[in-house]
Design a protein around this motif. Structure first.
Motif, PDB file in Angstrom:
ATOM      1  N   GLN A 130      -4.666  -4.582  -4.458  1.00 31.42           N
ATOM      2  CA  GLN A 130      -6.094  -4.901  -4.538  1.00 31.42           C
ATOM      3  C   GLN A 130      -6.364  -6.337  -4.091  1.00 31.42           C
ATOM      4  OE1 GLN A 130      -7.704  -5.257  -8.516  1.00 31.42           O
ATOM      5  NE2 GLN A 130      -9.662  -4.330  -7.887  1.00 31.42           N
ATOM      6  N   GLY A 131      -5.526  -7.264  -4.556  1.00 33.59           N
ATOM      7  CA  GLY A 131      -5.703  -8.664  -4.172  1.00 33.59           C
ATOM      8  C   GLY A 131      -5.478  -8.894  -2.695  1.00 33.59           C
ATOM      9  N   LEU A 132      -4.437  -8.271  -2.138  1.00 33.88           N
ATOM     10  CA  LEU A 132      -4.162  -8.401  -0.699  1.00 33.88           C
ATOM     11  C   LEU A 132      -5.280  -7.789   0.132  1.00 33.88           C
ATOM     12  CD1 LEU A 132      -0.344  -7.508  -0.733  1.00 33.88           C
ATOM     13  CD2 LEU A 132      -1.334  -9.752  -0.223  1.00 33.88           C
ATOM     14  N   LEU A 133      -5.800  -6.667  -0.340  1.00 30.63           N
ATOM     15  CA  LEU A 133      -6.895  -6.000   0.379  1.00 30.63           C
ATOM     16  C   LEU A 133      -8.158  -6.863   0.419  1.00 30.63           C
ATOM     17  CD1 LEU A 133      -6.612  -2.256  -0.736  1.00 30.63           C
ATOM     18  CD2 LEU A 133      -6.766  -3.077   1.621  1.00 30.63           C
ATOM     19  N   ALA A 134      -8.457  -7.530  -0.685  1.00 31.55           N
ATOM     20  CA  ALA A 134      -9.670  -8.359  -0.746  1.00 31.55           C
ATOM     21  C   ALA A 134      -9.651  -9.433   0.340  1.00 31.55           C
ATOM     22  CB  ALA A 134      -9.796  -8.993  -2.123  1.00 31.55           C
ATOM     23  N   PHE A 170       0.833  -1.207   0.000  1.00 28.67           N
ATOM     24  CA  PHE A 170       0.000   0.000   0.000  1.00 28.67           C
ATOM     25  C   PHE A 170       0.868   1.257   0.000  1.00 28.67           C
ATOM     26  CE2 PHE A 170      -2.836   3.235   1.669  1.00 28.67           C
ATOM     27  CZ  PHE A 170      -4.055   2.931   1.092  1.00 28.67           C
ATOM     28  N   LEU A 171       1.922   1.265   0.817  1.00 31.67           N
ATOM     29  CA  LEU A 171       2.814   2.427   0.897  1.00 31.67           C
ATOM     30  C   LEU A 171       3.575   2.631  -0.411  1.00 31.67           C
ATOM     31  CD1 LEU A 171       4.237   1.944   4.512  1.00 31.67           C
ATOM     32  CD2 LEU A 171       2.658   3.734   3.758  1.00 31.67           C
ATOM     33  N   LEU A 172       4.040   1.534  -1.016  1.00 33.02           N
ATOM     34  CA  LEU A 172       4.780   1.633  -2.274  1.00 33.02           C
ATOM     35  C   LEU A 172       3.878   2.077  -3.427  1.00 33.02           C
ATOM     36  CD1 LEU A 172       7.049  -1.544  -2.088  1.00 33.02           C
ATOM     37  CD2 LEU A 172       7.850   0.827  -2.186  1.00 33.02           C
ATOM     38  N   THR A 194     -13.053  -1.634  -6.204  1.00 31.41           N
ATOM     39  CA  THR A 194     -13.373  -1.586  -7.633  1.00 31.41           C
ATOM     40  C   THR A 194     -12.567  -0.516  -8.353  1.00 31.41           C
ATOM     41  OG1 THR A 194     -15.626  -2.332  -7.144  1.00 31.41           O
ATOM     42  CG2 THR A 194     -15.235  -1.365  -9.325  1.00 31.41           C
ATOM     43  N   GLN A 195     -12.527   0.671  -7.752  1.00 27.15           N
ATOM     44  CA  GLN A 195     -11.796   1.787  -8.360  1.00 27.15           C
ATOM     45  C   GLN A 195     -10.308   1.783  -7.986  1.00 27.15           C
ATOM     46  OE1 GLN A 195     -13.171   3.930 -10.561  1.00 27.15           O
ATOM     47  NE2 GLN A 195     -15.041   2.702 -10.377  1.00 27.15           N
ATOM     48  N   TYR A 226      -4.291   6.104  -5.131  1.00 27.58           N
ATOM     49  CA  TYR A 226      -4.636   4.915  -5.915  1.00 27.58           C
ATOM     50  C   TYR A 226      -3.615   3.799  -5.692  1.00 27.58           C
ATOM     51  CZ  TYR A 226      -7.345   8.608  -8.087  1.00 27.58           C
ATOM     52  OH  TYR A 226      -8.198   9.669  -8.285  1.00 27.58           O
ATOM     53  N   PHE A 227      -4.036   2.568  -5.937  1.00 24.22           N
ATOM     54  CA  PHE A 227      -3.144   1.421  -5.750  1.00 24.22           C
ATOM     55  C   PHE A 227      -3.315   0.427  -6.889  1.00 24.22           C
ATOM     56  CE2 PHE A 227      -6.917   1.060  -3.013  1.00 24.22           C
ATOM     57  CZ  PHE A 227      -7.521  -0.078  -3.514  1.00 24.22           C
ATOM     58  N   GLY A 228      -2.332  -0.480  -7.017  1.00 19.87           N
ATOM     59  CA  GLY A 228      -2.312  -1.434  -8.112  1.00 19.87           C
ATOM     60  C   GLY A 228      -3.030  -2.739  -7.789  1.00 19.87           C
ATOM     61  N   LYS A 229      -2.933  -3.673  -8.728  1.00 23.18           N
ATOM     62  CA  LYS A 229      -3.665  -4.931  -8.599  1.00 23.18           C
ATOM     63  C   LYS A 229      -3.120  -5.822  -7.485  1.00 23.18           C
ATOM     64  CE  LYS A 229      -5.383  -5.084 -13.346  1.00 23.18           C
ATOM     65  NZ  LYS A 229      -5.445  -5.858 -14.619  1.00 23.18           N
ATOM     66  N   ARG A 230      -1.801  -5.780  -7.247  1.00 27.34           N
ATOM     67  CA  ARG A 230      -1.248  -6.573  -6.145  1.00 27.34           C
ATOM     68  C   ARG A 230      -1.863  -6.152  -4.819  1.00 27.34           C
ATOM     69  NH1 ARG A 230       4.889  -5.473  -5.133  1.00 27.34           N
ATOM     70  NH2 ARG A 230       3.948  -3.491  -4.534  1.00 27.34           N
TER      71      ARG A 230
END
Length: 349
Positions: A241-245, A193-195, A215-216, A235-239
């Motif tokens: 996003q996956g960890l957050l889910a 998240f920080l990166l 989603t966004q 904003y953050f990337g897909k990596r």
């Protein structure tokens, strides 16, 4: 007035409001004395400058900054940096840590931080700016004749290159997180998240789970959480996003607080503890030559962003800087692009 007349006046219901005051006492009551209001708070009294103590001065300044809406993080810095000055004065001046220092004391403090504590010039300047602001305020309010920082300059800080995390080091950090445990998953998410966002660690830990939009792929930094007191979206990337889910599913069932990043007891993570966790992961990953810290991640994000986009204006908004001064340092650090542009120029000349 005799005793009988007093009794008569009381019977008539008249107020006994007359008193003989010596003229010499009346002459002593100057307009400034008569206009002085008495406060119930001793630290806010209008005392002459020569009897101000450091505590009284700080309490008054602190109250003024609170009334002006200063952020809690800023108020915390006021307390912390003033305590550093008090400690020095107690050490060097035999416990007389509550008198208002003069410029000689301030210069001695700077020398102490440089030679004894061996602090970096940038760290010293951070402390000096906070304390200097208080004394400048006191001078402008007429509480002091002049600030002890008059003719005392901040230290010159050489512009060193920012330390950044390489892609190889980044992979080592994630490999060192035990993803089968909640702690490992959360630590990996925090680093990612920080990166991805470049947010300050304090801002990051004050983000609420409900302010994350999977989603966004975005998150809100509220105005009261931001250093500049201005809300912004990151904003953050897909990596990430996956960890957050995965993490948010645990958070929904076990979270005891609204904050996104929680400890193992479901309570908000502390900034110092989060910083120590990141540092320990860096040691576990055997990363050397660079300090593994939240602020290094912020430098890494900014350096990568400016190299990829060349847009310092959107970077300023993402980082939450109030001016372009700091952002320009990232632009100036990007020497590889300068070289590339020069090669294009030299071929055409």
């Amino acid at each position: 007035m005799n005793e009988n007349s007093v009794i008569t006046s009381r019977k008539r219901g008249k107020r006994m409001n007359s008193i003989d005051v010596p003229q010499r006492f009346l002459d002593h009551l100057t307009p400034s004395v008569l206009e002085t209001s008495h406060s119930r708070h001793p630290q806010l009294e209008n005392v002459p400058p020569d009897v101000w103590t450091l505590d009284k001065l700080f309490n008054r300044y602190y109250t003024a900054r609170q009334a002006a809406g200063a952020a809690e993080r800023t108020l915390e810095d006021y307390r912390k940096h003033m305590n550093w000055l008090r400690r020095f004065m107690a050490l060097e001046y035999g416990g007389l840590d509550n008198f208002v220092p003069n410029r000689d004391v301030v210069r001695a403090w700077i020398s102490h931080m440089l030679t004894v504590q061996k602090l970096k010039s940038s760290t010293i300047n951070i402390r000096l700016r906070t304390v200097k602001a208080m004394f400048n305020w006191a001078s402008s309010e007429g509480l002091l004749k002049e600030s002890p920082f008059e003719n005392v300059n901040l230290l010159k800080v050489p512009e060193e290159e920012f330390q950044i995390i390489t892609k190889v080091q980044e992979r080592s950090l994630f490999e060192s997180c035990e993803m089968t445990t909640l702690t490992g998953l959360r630590d990996a998410l925090l680093i990612s998240f920080l990166l991805d966002t470049g947010v300050r660690i304090g801002e990051c830990l004050r983000i609420f789970a409900c302010e994350v939009d999977l989603t966004q792929r975005s998150a809100l930094v509220r105005a009261e959480s931001a250093k500049t007191r201005k809300a912004r979206t990151v904003y953050f990337g897909k990596r990430t996003q996956g960890l957050l889910a995965i993490y948010l599913a645990w958070h929904e069932k076990n979270g005891q607080a609204a904050n996104l990043f929680l400890n193992e007891y479901g309570q908000p993570m502390d900034k110092d503890w989060a910083t120590k966790r990141i540092s320990s992961i860096g040691k576990k990953a055997k990363i050397t030559g660079v300090r593994v810290s939240p602020h290094t991640f912020r430098h890494t994000f900014a350096t990568r962003y400016i190299k990829a986009t060349g847009d310092p204006f959107s970077l300023r908004r993402l980082l939450g800087h109030s001016s372009m001064e700091m952002v320009n340092r990232y632009v100036n650090q990007n020497t590889d692009d300068v070289r590339e542009q020069y090669e294009k120029f030299i071929k055409l000349s």
